[in-house]
Design a protein around this motif. Structure first.
Motif: not given
Length: 273
Positions: A57-63, A117-125, A253-256
Motif C-alpha cells: 500500500a502507499a501508506i503504512p498499514g494499508g492493505a 487497528e483498535f482504540r480503547a475508549p477515552n476517558p477510560p472507565s 482498517n482490518i485486512w488479511v
C-alpha cells in the motif's frame, strides 16, 4: 557492395541477433550448483519459480494488493448490531442482562496474516479487565487479548498483547486510551490427524504498534477463562471474531492475507504435510 560482402554482413548480423535473443531468453541463475536440502532446487537455481507480486500500500498499514479487506459488510454481529461510522466499527452498549454480541467474519480462514487497528475508549472507565477489554479470536477459538494496557495493572497473561490465559507479551507496547493502535499478527492453525490427534499446535507471532510482543509462540489450545487451554480437533478454516466484552472498543482498517502452505510446511511433521 558486392553480393559476397552483403551476404557476409547479413550472416554476421544474424549471428549477433541470435546471441542477443538467447541472452535475453536465458533465465538468470545457475544449473550446475549443489542441490539444496529439500532435493527440489539447486542453489541459485535458474528454473526456480519467481515469487508472486504483492504490491504494498502507499501508506503504512494499508492493505497490499493481494489482501482481503474486511470492511464492515464482511462481518455479522451475534446479537445487537455494532455501531458503524466512516468505516469504524464499535462494540455496542449492552443493556443489563443482554447477551454479548461478538462480531464474526462471514469468511473463514486458517493460516493467515492479519492487520487491524483498535482504540480503547477515552476517558477510560473501570480498571483491570473492565477497562477497554476486547479480543481478536482466530478460528473463533484462539484469542490474542485486547485491553487498555496503559497504566492499567492486571494479571500478566490478560493484558494487551497476551495470548490470553497463557503467555504475557514480551513488553507492554500500549498507547494511551483514545489513541489508535495496531496489531499485525501471523497465525498458523493447528494440524490434526484423521483421528483427531494433535500433530502440530497453533502458533502466533504478534506485533503491537510495530513492537514484537509474541514470537512464534505455540498455543496450548482453545482459549478459556481460569482454566488451562486444550485442543479439540476442528476444520482447516473458521471465522475470525472480535469480542464484545462490554466495553466500547473501536476497530478499523482490518485486512488479511491467507498464507500459502509454503509459509508453514518447512516445520510441519510428515503426517501433517
Amino acid at each position: 557492395m558486392t553480393r559476397m560482402r552483403l551476404a557476409g554482413c547479413l550472416a554476421a548480423g544474424l549471428v549477433a541477433m541470435t546471441g542477443v535473443l538467447a541472452f535475453a531468453q536465458e533465465k538468470p541463475g545457475f544449473r550446475d550448483t549443489p542441490m539444496l536440502p529439500d532435493g527440489k532446487w539447486r542453489v541459485h537455481d535458474a528454473d526456480r519459480p519467481a515469487p508472486a507480486v504483492s504490491t504494498p500500500a502507499a501508506i503504512p498499514g494499508g492493505a497490499p494488493s493481494d489482501a482481503i479487506v474486511l470492511a464492515p459488510d464482511a462481518w455479522q454481529a451475534e446479537a445487537a448490531p455494532w455501531h458503524v461510522e466512516n468505516g469504524v466499527m464499535t462494540v455496542p452498549a449492552r443493556a443489563q442482562g443482554a447477551r454479548e454480541s461478538n462480531l464474526v467474519s462471514r469468511q473463514g480462514f486458517g493460516d493467515v496474516q492479519l492487520h487491524l487497528e483498535f482504540r480503547a475508549p477515552n476517558p477510560p472507565s473501570g480498571t483491570s479487565q473492565d477497562r477497554g477489554n476486547s479480543g481478536v479470536w482466530f478460528m473463533q477459538r484462539y484469542e490474542v487479548q485486547i485491553l487498555d494496557g496503559y497504566r492499567n495493572p492486571t494479571y500478566a497473561d490478560g493484558t494487551v498483547g497476551a495470548v490470553y490465559g497463557w503467555k504475557p507479551p514480551l513488553v507492554n507496547a500500549a498507547r494511551k486510551p483514545g489513541e489508535w493502535q495496531s496489531y499485525d499478527i501471523l497465525f498458523e492453525r493447528p494440524r490434526f490427524a484423521a483421528d483427531g490427534k494433535l500433530l502440530r499446535p497453533a502458533y502466533v507471532t504478534v506485533l503491537l504498534n510495530g513492537v514484537l510482543v509474541q514470537n512464534h509462540q505455540a498455543l496450548l489450545g482453545t482459549t478459556v477463562w481460569r482454566k488451562v487451554a486444550s485442543y479439540q480437533a476442528h476444520g482447516d478454516a473458521a471465522p475470525l471474531q472480535l469480542q464484545d466484552h462490554g466495553s466500547p472498543v473501536s476497530f478499523r482498517n482490518i485486512w488479511v492475507r491467507p498464507l500459502p502452505e509454503a509459509a508453514i510446511a518447512q516445520d510441519l511433521p510428515g503426517e501433517a504435510k
